[in-house]
Design a protein around this motif. Structure first.
Motif, short mmCIF file in Angstrom:
data_model
loop_
_atom_site.label_atom_id
_atom_site.label_comp_id
_atom_site.label_asym_id
_atom_site.label_seq_id
_atom_site.Cartn_x
_atom_site.Cartn_y
_atom_site.Cartn_z
N VAL A 55 0.86 -1.19 0.00
CA VAL A 55 0.00 0.00 0.00
C VAL A 55 0.89 1.24 0.00
N SER A 56 0.35 2.35 -0.46
CA SER A 56 1.15 3.58 -0.51
C SER A 56 1.15 4.23 0.87
N PRO A 57 2.07 5.21 1.09
CA PRO A 57 2.07 5.90 2.38
C PRO A 57 0.72 6.57 2.69
N PHE A 58 -0.10 6.86 1.65
CA PHE A 58 -1.40 7.48 1.91
C PHE A 58 -2.31 6.58 2.74
N ALA A 59 -2.00 5.28 2.78
CA ALA A 59 -2.82 4.35 3.58
C ALA A 59 -2.50 4.50 5.06
N GLY A 60 -1.25 4.77 5.39
CA GLY A 60 -0.84 4.86 6.80
C GLY A 60 -1.16 3.59 7.56
N ASN A 61 -1.14 2.44 6.88
CA ASN A 61 -1.56 1.20 7.55
C ASN A 61 -0.70 -0.01 7.19
N GLY A 62 0.29 0.17 6.31
CA GLY A 62 1.07 -0.98 5.86
C GLY A 62 1.84 -1.66 6.98
N ALA A 63 2.39 -0.86 7.90
CA ALA A 63 3.16 -1.45 8.99
C ALA A 63 2.24 -2.16 9.98
N ASN A 64 1.06 -1.56 10.20
CA ASN A 64 0.08 -2.22 11.08
C ASN A 64 -0.28 -3.60 10.52
N MET A 65 -0.54 -3.64 9.21
CA MET A 65 -0.92 -4.93 8.60
C MET A 65 0.24 -5.91 8.61
N ALA A 66 1.47 -5.39 8.43
CA ALA A 66 2.65 -6.27 8.45
C ALA A 66 2.79 -6.93 9.83
N LEU A 67 2.56 -6.14 10.89
CA LEU A 67 2.65 -6.70 12.26
C LEU A 67 1.58 -7.77 12.46
N MET A 68 0.35 -7.45 12.01
CA MET A 68 -0.76 -8.41 12.17
C MET A 68 -0.51 -9.67 11.35
N ASP A 69 -0.05 -9.51 10.12
CA ASP A 69 0.22 -10.67 9.25
C ASP A 69 1.20 -11.62 9.93
N GLY A 70 2.28 -11.04 10.46
CA GLY A 70 3.32 -11.87 11.08
C GLY A 70 2.76 -12.68 12.23
N TRP A 71 1.99 -12.00 13.09
CA TRP A 71 1.43 -12.70 14.24
C TRP A 71 0.45 -13.80 13.78
N GLU A 72 -0.43 -13.43 12.87
CA GLU A 72 -1.50 -14.37 12.49
C GLU A 72 -0.97 -15.59 11.74
N LEU A 73 0.04 -15.38 10.89
CA LEU A 73 0.57 -16.55 10.17
C LEU A 73 1.22 -17.52 11.17
N ALA A 74 2.00 -16.98 12.11
CA ALA A 74 2.64 -17.85 13.11
C ALA A 74 1.59 -18.61 13.91
N GLU A 75 0.55 -17.88 14.29
CA GLU A 75 -0.51 -18.51 15.09
C GLU A 75 -1.19 -19.63 14.31
N GLN A 76 -1.48 -19.38 13.04
CA GLN A 76 -2.19 -20.39 12.24
C GLN A 76 -1.30 -21.60 11.97
N ILE A 77 0.00 -21.37 11.77
CA ILE A 77 0.89 -22.51 11.54
C ILE A 77 0.88 -23.43 12.77
N CYS A 78 0.79 -22.83 13.93
CA CYS A 78 0.84 -23.63 15.16
C CYS A 78 -0.52 -24.17 15.56
N LYS A 79 -1.59 -23.59 15.03
CA LYS A 79 -2.94 -24.00 15.45
C LYS A 79 -3.60 -24.96 14.48
N SER A 80 -3.26 -24.83 13.19
CA SER A 80 -4.01 -25.57 12.16
C SER A 80 -3.45 -26.99 12.04
N ASN A 81 -4.21 -27.86 11.36
CA ASN A 81 -3.71 -29.23 11.25
C ASN A 81 -3.14 -29.55 9.87
N SER A 82 -3.05 -28.55 8.99
CA SER A 82 -2.33 -28.75 7.72
C SER A 82 -1.90 -27.38 7.20
N LEU A 83 -0.94 -27.36 6.30
CA LEU A 83 -0.50 -26.07 5.75
C LEU A 83 -1.63 -25.39 4.98
#
Ligand SMILES: Cc1cc2nc3c(=O)[nH]c(=O)nc-3n(C[C@H](O)[C@H](O)[C@H](O)COP(=O)(O)OP(=O)(O)OC[C@H]3O[C@@H](n4cnc5c(N)ncnc54)[C@H](O)[C@@H]3O)c2cc1C
Length: 414
Positions: A336-364
């Motif tokens: 997203v462009s700087p006009f979104a002011g949200n790319g870093a927020n989403m990057a933080l959320m993505d990192g957390w959620e992917l790790a959580e799903q890898i550890c919680k789910s039963n397949s990739l």
């Protein structure tokens, strides 16, 4: 059914993961996975390859970021889950100020049109913070466990699926490394996306920015020493300003264009620097002081021209992606462009959620589908919202009046 973590995460046991890029998304993922491994998901090994050195220059990281807790952003909540929110607000610009400031819309004479301040959220020390990007990055790097290796100044240059099902990553040092899962967190201009999804390119969002970082020995001039946001000229030129720390602020003069302009990055020649400063002052001549002071105090080594670019997110569940064991997070998936002011927020959320799903789910595939289900809606909304911000920043005449009226209504009701 036994839904204890150890029963659910068998597919991840023994997995070797490579992360391409130690930016905000990649570091968030690595820290999150380590936290998950304390309780579940043991025996996963992680190796990170990062193009830049551990300490990055001010030219690349000299701006500040708004990290928030509203429904679209969630950066504060992600940092809280990562265990970093106790110390971070104090290290942020807003945390070190008596008056925390807020996102503001000004008219060209710096009269306040409206100011937005977030409401407190239970369990968070602050609803939002404005933090220098290099401070956030340093704190994330420091939080990575010594058991997770980061190879600095090592670029991922290629990727291939091996017959064994593993993914092979080619590196700038001439070596190759194999893994079970590659997490592509290599930013908006992702090399890995360009190899695996050559048609999935960035789009020009019809705005060009000339931006720089100004330095003030005796302090940043008011009101940029406290508040950040857009100054609306009403004549088609946009201005964004924000404090970075007690002695510096960023400014960005922008305008609408049909075609992207040649990107200019530091170091620039003296002639280019003079031309860009003159152009910025000319484009922004209707803005009252401290505009001129800000532009004239620009550190020449930070001056740049950047095009607002973005791209829609894509899903990993469709299996139209080969190899399948590559997942894209942060800007590499949904720049997203700087006009979104949200790319870093989403990057933080993505990192957390992917790790959580890898550890919680039963397949990739299950993990990726669950990750997509939360990541894609917020990034689609963010792209939409950023186009709206571009329209507002450059609006003229009755359109500007209408936008301000709509914003006031939204503020009143929400
Ligand atoms: C001026 C400006 C202002 C912004 N303001 C805000 C804001 O207020 N709030 C907000 O939420 N967001 C903001 N953003 C957006 C935010 O900075 C990005 O969306 C965010 O940094 C994306 O994180 P990322 O980890 O996906 O990518 P990046 O942070 O770009 O990280 C990618 C990493 O990968 C590395 N890398 C690249 N290629 C390779 C490779 N081939 N191999 C290995 N490593 C590689 C890079 O060196 C980098 O460290 C702003 C952006 C800009 C430019």
């Amino acid at each position: 059914m036994d839904d204890s973590p150890s029963a659910l995460n068998q597919f991840a046991a023994g997995m070797r993961i490579i992360v391409a890029g130690a930016g905000i998304a990649g570091l968030s993922f690595v820290i999150a996975l380590r936290k998950q491994r304390l309780t579940s998901c043991t025996h996963i090994t992680v190796t990170v390859y990062e193009r830049d050195p551990r300490e990055v220059s001010i030219e690349r990281e000299g701006y500040s970021l708004s990290i928030r807790s509203d429904g679209l952003s969630g950066g504060m909540q992600a940092l809280n889950k990562l265990g970093l929110l106790d110390s971070m607000p104090a290290a942020s610009y807003t945390g070190s100020q008596g008056n925390a400031g807020g996102f503001t819309l000004w008219d060209k004479d710096w009269n306040e049109i409206m100011k937005m301040k977030s409401s407190p959220i239970e369990g968070l020390p602050a609803p939002s913070m404005r933090i220098a990007r290099n401070v956030l990055r340093r704190m994330l790097v420091d939080a990575v466990s010594s058991e997770d290796t980061i190879h600095w100044m090592t670029t991922c240059t290629g990727v291939a699926q091996l017959p064994s099902g593993k993914v092979q990553v080619q590196l700038s040092n001439g070596q190759v490394d194999d893994c079970d899962l590659l997490v592509a967190a290599d930013g908006a201009h992702s090399r890995i996306r360009s190899i695996l999804r050559p048609d999935d390119n960035l789009s020009f969002a019809a705005a060009v920015c000339i931006a720089g970082n100004s330095r003030f020995l005796s302090g940043v001039p008011e009101p940029v020493n406290r508040d950040w946001g857009c100054v609306l000229s009403g004549n088609g030129t946009g201005l964004f300003v924000s404090p970075v720390d007690q002695h510096s602020a960023v400014w960005s003069v922008s305008y609408l264009a049909e075609e992207p302009r040649k990107r200019m990055k530091p170091p620039l020649s003296n002639q280019d620097i003079d031309c860009l400063i003159r152009e910025s002052l000319d484009r922004g001549k209707s803005f009252a002081q401290p505009f001129r002071t800000l532009v004239q105090a620009t550190d020449p080594s930070t001056l740049m021209v950047l095009n607002a670019v973005d791209k829609q997110p894509f899903s990993h569940a469709g299996r139209n992606q080969k190899p399948v064991s590559v997942v894209f997070i942060g800007d590499s998936n949904h720049a997203v462009s700087p006009f979104a002011g949200n790319g870093a927020n989403m990057a933080l959320m993505d990192g957390w959620e992917l790790a959580e799903q890898i550890c919680k789910s039963n397949s990739l595939p299950d993990a990726l589908a669950a990750y997509d289900a939360s990541s894609m809606p917020r990034s689609k909304s963010t792209v939409r919202m950023s186009h709206w911000s571009i329209a507002l920043a450059h609006a003229q005449g009755w359109k500007l009046t209408l936008y301000i009226y709509l914003l006031r209504l939204v503020k009143l009701f929400f």
